[in-house]
Design a protein around this motif. Structure first.
Motif, PDB file in Angstrom:
ATOM      1  N   ASP A  53       0.834  -1.198   0.000  1.00  0.00           N
ATOM      2  CA  ASP A  53       0.000   0.000   0.000  1.00  0.00           C
ATOM      3  C   ASP A  53       0.876   1.257   0.000  1.00  0.00           C
ATOM      4  O   ASP A  53       0.816   2.085   0.913  1.00  0.00           O
ATOM      5  N   HIS A  81      -4.369  -1.541  -2.307  1.00  0.00           N
ATOM      6  CA  HIS A  81      -4.518  -0.259  -3.008  1.00  0.00           C
ATOM      7  C   HIS A  81      -3.562  -0.146  -4.200  1.00  0.00           C
ATOM      8  O   HIS A  81      -3.884   0.491  -5.193  1.00  0.00           O
ATOM      9  N   HIS A 115       1.256  -8.281   2.891  1.00  0.00           N
ATOM     10  CA  HIS A 115       0.469  -7.089   3.220  1.00  0.00           C
ATOM     11  C   HIS A 115      -0.709  -7.396   4.145  1.00  0.00           C
ATOM     12  O   HIS A 115      -0.875  -6.766   5.179  1.00  0.00           O
ATOM     13  N   HIS A 134      -1.996  -3.630   6.536  1.00  0.00           N
ATOM     14  CA  HIS A 134      -3.353  -3.694   5.976  1.00  0.00           C
ATOM     15  C   HIS A 134      -4.445  -3.076   6.859  1.00  0.00           C
ATOM     16  O   HIS A 134      -5.248  -2.306   6.369  1.00  0.00           O
ATOM     17  N   HIS A 166      -3.965  -1.059   9.425  1.00  0.00           N
ATOM     18  CA  HIS A 166      -3.454   0.215   9.946  1.00  0.00           C
ATOM     19  C   HIS A 166      -3.505   0.276  11.474  1.00  0.00           C
ATOM     20  O   HIS A 166      -3.424   1.354  12.061  1.00  0.00           O
TER      21      HIS A 166
HETATM   22 ZN    ZN Z   1      -3.683   0.225   3.667  1.00  0.00          ZN
END
Ligand code: ZN
Length: 243
Positions: free
Chosen positions: A36, A63, A115, A149, A151
């Motif tokens: 990301d 993303h 991720h 992923h 956060h």
């Molecule tokens: Zn993210």
């Protein structure tokens, strides 16, 4: 060997710059980026280049795949969708090619990184519960797996009997012999654990110590750029709240 592990930069050049400065002071041997690079923020081209140049390993996030058109953005919330469509418009062919070259997993000795989750890393699952954690520990063999992923930083520890312990908002941990771990390193560019400062992890394979570090950065400057680019107000505001 000292590792710096960072994730979820989300086109936030100010957060990335402050984190890279701090990492320089840590003097790690290896720098690992868990994906990301883009989405949400105003500087997709500004972050992809330094990440590719600075990190020894760069992985793909959902993303990044969405910017490439590889993930259906129907599943994104409307703000994330809008930011991805904008990202697709401004991304240079060189950076598009850089994102295209990112892989989904990294392994090195006792370490793994991905991720989202070790289970089906291309399906972008979230890992919040103990039962999901149990399923995920069965999907890899290394002692330690780093993820991003959500956060939200999180330490998961599986003892030799198979019982899993959660250390939410863990800031430091020394790994134990015979135990296994999944560590969420939080987000550089859009933290969601209530602390707006950028987050990354340091791991020392000699001492087996893991530490989460928080770095303040110029949030107002990022917000100003986001407003200038016409990115959604909700995304602009959430940076200050760290939510
Ligand atoms: Zn993210």
């Amino acid at each position: 060997m000292k590792y710096a592990i960072l994730s979820d930069v989300h086109s936030n050049l100010e957060a990335l710059g402050s984190v890279l400065q701090e990492i320089e002071r840590d003097c790690p041997d290896r720098k690992i980026f868990l994906g990301d690079a883009v989405g949400y923020g105003p500087d997709p081209n500004g972050v992809v280049e330094p990440l590719a140049a600075y990190c020894d390993v760069c992985l793909a996030g959902n993303h990044d795949w969405a910017a490439l058109g590889w993930t259906d953005i129907q599943y994104f919330n409307p703000y994330a969708q809008e930011a991805i469509l904008w990202t697709q418009k401004v991304l240079t062919p060189t950076n598009w090619a850089r994102l295209k070259g990112l892989r989904l997993e990294w392994t090195e000795g006792d370490l793994r990184g991905t991720h989202a989750t070790p289970k089906e890393p291309d399906q972008w699952h979230y890992l919040f519960t103990l039962s999901e954690a149990g399923r995920n520990f069965r999907c890899f063999t290394e002692k330690l797996c780093f993820i991003g992923h959500s956060h939200v930083p999180l330490f998961l520890e599986r003892d030799p009997s198979g019982t899993i312990h959660i250390y939410p908002k863990g800031e430091a941990l020394t790994l134990r012999e015979g135990y296994r771990y999944i560590i969420n390193v939080g987000s550089v560019g859009q933290p969601r654990d209530g602390d707006p400062r950028a987050c990354y992890a340091l791991y020392d394979s000699e001492t087996q110590a893991i530490q989460l570090k928080r770095v303040a950065y110029d949030i107002a400057r990022v917000q100003e750029k986001m407003r200038r680019e016409g990115l959604p107000g909700y995304l602009v505001e959430r940076l200050v709240r760290g939510r």
